[in-house]
Design an enzyme around this catalytic site. Sequence first.
Site, mmCIF file in Angstrom:
data_model
loop_
_atom_site.group_PDB
_atom_site.id
_atom_site.type_symbol
_atom_site.label_atom_id
_atom_site.label_comp_id
_atom_site.label_asym_id
_atom_site.label_seq_id
_atom_site.Cartn_x
_atom_site.Cartn_y
_atom_site.Cartn_z
ATOM 1 N N ASP A 1 0.646 -1.172 0.137
ATOM 2 C CA ASP A 1 0.006 -0.020 -0.055
ATOM 3 C C ASP A 1 1.027 1.211 0.060
ATOM 4 O O ASP A 1 0.601 2.294 0.672
ATOM 5 C CB ASP A 1 -0.937 0.008 1.190
ATOM 6 C CG ASP A 1 -1.921 -1.079 1.142
ATOM 7 O OD1 ASP A 1 -2.137 -1.499 0.273
ATOM 8 O OD2 ASP A 1 -2.448 -1.673 2.099
ATOM 9 N N GLN B 1 1.883 -5.989 -3.370
ATOM 10 C CA GLN B 1 2.315 -5.993 -1.884
ATOM 11 C C GLN B 1 3.530 -5.348 -1.854
ATOM 12 O O GLN B 1 4.029 -4.452 -2.483
ATOM 13 C CB GLN B 1 2.287 -7.696 -1.486
ATOM 14 C CG GLN B 1 1.116 -8.296 -1.267
ATOM 15 C CD GLN B 1 0.482 -8.780 -2.653
ATOM 16 O OE1 GLN B 1 1.161 -9.565 -3.399
ATOM 17 N NE2 GLN B 1 -0.982 -8.581 -2.868
ATOM 18 N N LYS C 1 1.977 2.096 -5.150
ATOM 19 C CA LYS C 1 2.352 1.311 -6.422
ATOM 20 C C LYS C 1 1.161 1.767 -7.681
ATOM 21 O O LYS C 1 1.897 2.242 -8.888
ATOM 22 C CB LYS C 1 2.313 -0.289 -6.454
ATOM 23 C CG LYS C 1 3.577 -0.449 -5.413
ATOM 24 C CD LYS C 1 3.574 -2.219 -5.082
ATOM 25 C CE LYS C 1 2.165 -2.564 -4.480
ATOM 26 N NZ LYS C 1 2.028 -2.194 -3.117
ATOM 27 N N GLY D 1 -4.702 -4.079 -3.702
ATOM 28 C CA GLY D 1 -5.417 -2.922 -3.988
ATOM 29 C C GLY D 1 -4.645 -1.760 -4.346
ATOM 30 O O GLY D 1 -4.069 -1.239 -3.628
ATOM 31 N N HIS D 2 -4.680 -1.729 -5.726
ATOM 32 C CA HIS D 2 -4.078 -0.389 -6.210
ATOM 33 C C HIS D 2 -4.822 0.702 -6.715
ATOM 34 O O HIS D 2 -5.570 0.671 -7.754
ATOM 35 C CB HIS D 2 -3.095 -0.910 -7.409
ATOM 36 C CG HIS D 2 -1.962 -2.031 -6.965
ATOM 37 N ND1 HIS D 2 -1.367 -2.395 -7.828
ATOM 38 C CD2 HIS D 2 -1.746 -2.744 -5.856
ATOM 39 C CE1 HIS D 2 -0.343 -3.572 -7.313
ATOM 40 N NE2 HIS D 2 -0.824 -3.608 -5.955
HETATM 41 P P1 GDP Z 1 -0.620 0.331 -3.450
HETATM 42 O O1 GDP Z 1 -1.299 -0.947 -3.061
HETATM 43 O O2 GDP Z 1 0.733 0.190 -3.361
HETATM 44 O O3 GDP Z 1 -0.792 0.922 -5.109
HETATM 45 O O4 GDP Z 1 -1.312 1.542 -2.644
HETATM 46 P P2 GDP Z 1 -2.784 1.604 -2.241
HETATM 47 O O5 GDP Z 1 -3.677 2.303 -3.498
HETATM 48 O O6 GDP Z 1 -3.370 0.613 -1.609
HETATM 49 O O7 GDP Z 1 -2.594 3.015 -1.121
HETATM 50 C C1 GDP Z 1 -1.991 3.816 -1.371
HETATM 51 C C2 GDP Z 1 -3.214 5.228 -0.959
HETATM 52 O O8 GDP Z 1 -2.638 6.530 -0.900
HETATM 53 C C3 GDP Z 1 -4.349 5.391 -2.031
HETATM 54 O O9 GDP Z 1 -5.494 5.643 -1.256
HETATM 55 C C4 GDP Z 1 -3.738 6.419 -2.760
HETATM 56 O O10 GDP Z 1 -4.786 7.316 -3.508
HETATM 57 C C5 GDP Z 1 -3.221 7.486 -1.637
HETATM 58 N N1 GDP Z 1 -2.100 8.166 -2.129
HETATM 59 C C6 GDP Z 1 -1.048 7.740 -3.086
HETATM 60 N N2 GDP Z 1 0.068 8.438 -3.157
HETATM 61 C C7 GDP Z 1 -0.547 9.680 -2.171
HETATM 62 C C8 GDP Z 1 0.386 10.915 -2.043
HETATM 63 O O11 GDP Z 1 1.307 11.367 -2.521
HETATM 64 N N3 GDP Z 1 -0.677 11.768 -1.204
HETATM 65 C C9 GDP Z 1 -1.832 11.332 -0.518
HETATM 66 N N4 GDP Z 1 -2.168 12.064 0.049
HETATM 67 N N5 GDP Z 1 -2.336 10.082 -0.847
HETATM 68 C C10 GDP Z 1 -1.696 9.369 -1.585
HETATM 69 P P1 IMO Z 2 -1.189 -4.168 -2.119
HETATM 70 O O1 IMO Z 2 -0.866 -4.558 -3.566
HETATM 71 C C1 IMO Z 2 -0.904 -4.609 2.074
HETATM 72 C C2 IMO Z 2 -1.313 -8.574 3.766
HETATM 73 C C3 IMO Z 2 -2.591 -8.984 4.409
HETATM 74 C C4 IMO Z 2 -2.130 -10.176 5.287
HETATM 75 C C5 IMO Z 2 -0.908 -10.698 4.388
HETATM 76 C C6 IMO Z 2 -1.544 -12.005 4.056
HETATM 77 O O2 IMO Z 2 -2.307 -3.327 -2.298
HETATM 78 O O3 IMO Z 2 0.071 -3.648 -1.556
HETATM 79 P P2 IMO Z 2 -3.137 -12.668 1.946
HETATM 80 O O4 IMO Z 2 -4.540 -12.213 1.714
HETATM 81 O O5 IMO Z 2 -2.053 -12.117 0.728
HETATM 82 O O6 IMO Z 2 -3.117 -14.152 2.259
HETATM 83 O O7 IMO Z 2 -2.884 -11.845 3.279
HETATM 84 O O8 IMO Z 2 -0.679 -9.925 3.381
HETATM 85 N N1 IMO Z 2 -1.504 -8.001 2.351
HETATM 86 C C7 IMO Z 2 -1.355 -6.860 2.117
HETATM 87 N N2 IMO Z 2 -1.079 -5.723 2.663
HETATM 88 N N3 IMO Z 2 -1.128 -4.353 0.697
HETATM 89 C C8 IMO Z 2 -1.504 -5.661 -0.072
HETATM 90 O O9 IMO Z 2 -1.390 -5.404 -1.412
HETATM 91 C C9 IMO Z 2 -1.684 -6.631 0.467
HETATM 92 N N4 IMO Z 2 -1.789 -7.990 0.034
HETATM 93 C C10 IMO Z 2 -1.792 -8.898 1.217
HETATM 94 O O10 IMO Z 2 -2.959 -8.082 4.939
HETATM 95 O O11 IMO Z 2 -1.400 -9.371 6.515
HETATM 96 MG MG MG Z 3 -2.969 -1.671 -1.935
#
Ligand code: GDP
Ligand code: IMO
Ligand code: MG
Length: 425
Positions: free
Chosen positions: A22, A225, A25, A49-50
């Site tokens: 998270d 991840q 990415k 969840g991207h």
């Molecule tokens: P990923 O799984 O690595 O793609 O990251 P996620 O999408 O799960 O989580 C990143 C969260 O931070 C999302 O809600 C994005 O919209 C938010 N986000 C990403 N970059 C920024 C930033 O520079 N500032 C703020 N405030 N939010 C950001």
């Molecule tokens: P992105 O791509 C954050 C965590 C889960 C749990 C562990 C194992 O959005 O960064 P699983 O469902 O894979 O068997 O769960 O890994 N986890 C993540 N945490 N971002 C993710 O993906 C994750 N995918 C799995 O919360 O601790």
């Molecule tokens: Mg994510």
Amino acid sequence: MNRKSLKDWTGTAAVIGADFGDSGKGRLIDELATRAHIVARYNGGSNAGHTVKNKYGKFALHIMPSGIFNPKTICLIGKGVAANLESLVLEMETVKKVGVSLQNLLIDEQATITMPWHLMRDGLREKLRKAKIGTTGSGVGPTYADRAERVGLRVKDLISADFKEKLFEEIKIQNKFFNLKLSGADIFKKYQNFAKMIKPYVGQTIALVKRAQKEKKNILFEGAQGFFLDIDSGTYPYVTSSNPGIVGIMRSFVVHPSEIDQVVGITKSYITRVGEGPLPTELKGRLKDKIIERGHEYGTTTGRQRRPGWLDLVLIKAAILDNKLTSLALTKLDVLSNLPEIKICTLYKKANKLFEYQSGDAEYLADCQPVYESLPGWSEDISGIRKFQSLPKNAQKFVKFIEKKIEVPVNFISVGPARGDAIYT
Ligand code: GDP
Ligand code: IMO
Ligand code: MG
């Protein structure tokens, strides 16, 4: 320090989470994909969840590569992805609705499909076990377990003439093994529908990548991840079941790490973890609440509250070393505005001895105490800033401090969630 620009990147690049996921990415891939001939997602399943925010809207992508919003970019889903077709079909519908074309989408025929029994087994095991992992419940662990056991149904099975026989045989075995009551007829009907929808998008992704390499096209690998959730390198057992690290690229696309020109690690300006497992710099109390509120730290996939902590450079340095990261992308710098003091963990301490991180499991990390260095904060709203020199001096110092410690450049800083809310250095 070899500072290669990310803004005008060419060749082959990868985005790898340098933390527990998270880190942003999705948003970085969405930015960089404007130059990509190919975006290739290499690991994980619908546990990912991207988030992507651009002119088409805001999207939470689980399976779909985050480059899909670029009409000319070929988007590949590799054989190492746990293919949750329900998620995929939903995402196909979602992006189609906003006018995004799917003509360049290709799913590898060898990807293992996440089936209903994988979701059931994931949920059941979590319910039964005492020390819960806190999985996302997406059936990812059991999908990879079945792949390793060589019993997983693959995308090519789904579109083969004998899919019904294969499915019914597997259901019979799953029902017996796991005491389930799955109905073959219902599942067959559902998956026949999926087959119809995804068949035009099934193919061989590796050949395509190899050709693109020869033609010197721009290829961008999208990890899911983060490195410390890697099945082999993370904090086992609190990990996922694939390789978010550099190894995952080889497993899906047979591209050797040495063939990748820019290996970009990505982290927030702090750290978060969702689910169970050690987090040495974890915050408690009011500061924790503040970061959660300002950073909207709720999981994209499950909505669970993420656990925030100070930036942990000990982990980042280990991710750099093990994955040969060539630079770091730093996201959510805006979230740190208005803090009087910002801490950064630069060493660990155990039994009164200082040390750097050695690859280890959850037990090893659990009793590592963080040693912090403290930096002054800044109070300005930085979300509109697009040049490094325009950042408040203390924000500049924060980034320079990180670069000095990790010895690779920070060549991307984001200050907001939407495409373009970023500083390229
Ligand atoms: P990923 O799984 O690595 O793609 O990251 P996620 O999408 O799960 O989580 C990143 C969260 O931070 C999302 O809600 C994005 O919209 C938010 N986000 C990403 N970059 C920024 C930033 O520079 N500032 C703020 N405030 N939010 C950001
Ligand atoms: P992105 O791509 C954050 C965590 C889960 C749990 C562990 C194992 O959005 O960064 P699983 O469902 O894979 O068997 O769960 O890994 N986890 C993540 N945490 N971002 C993710 O993906 C994750 N995918 C799995 O919360 O601790
Ligand atoms: Mg994510």
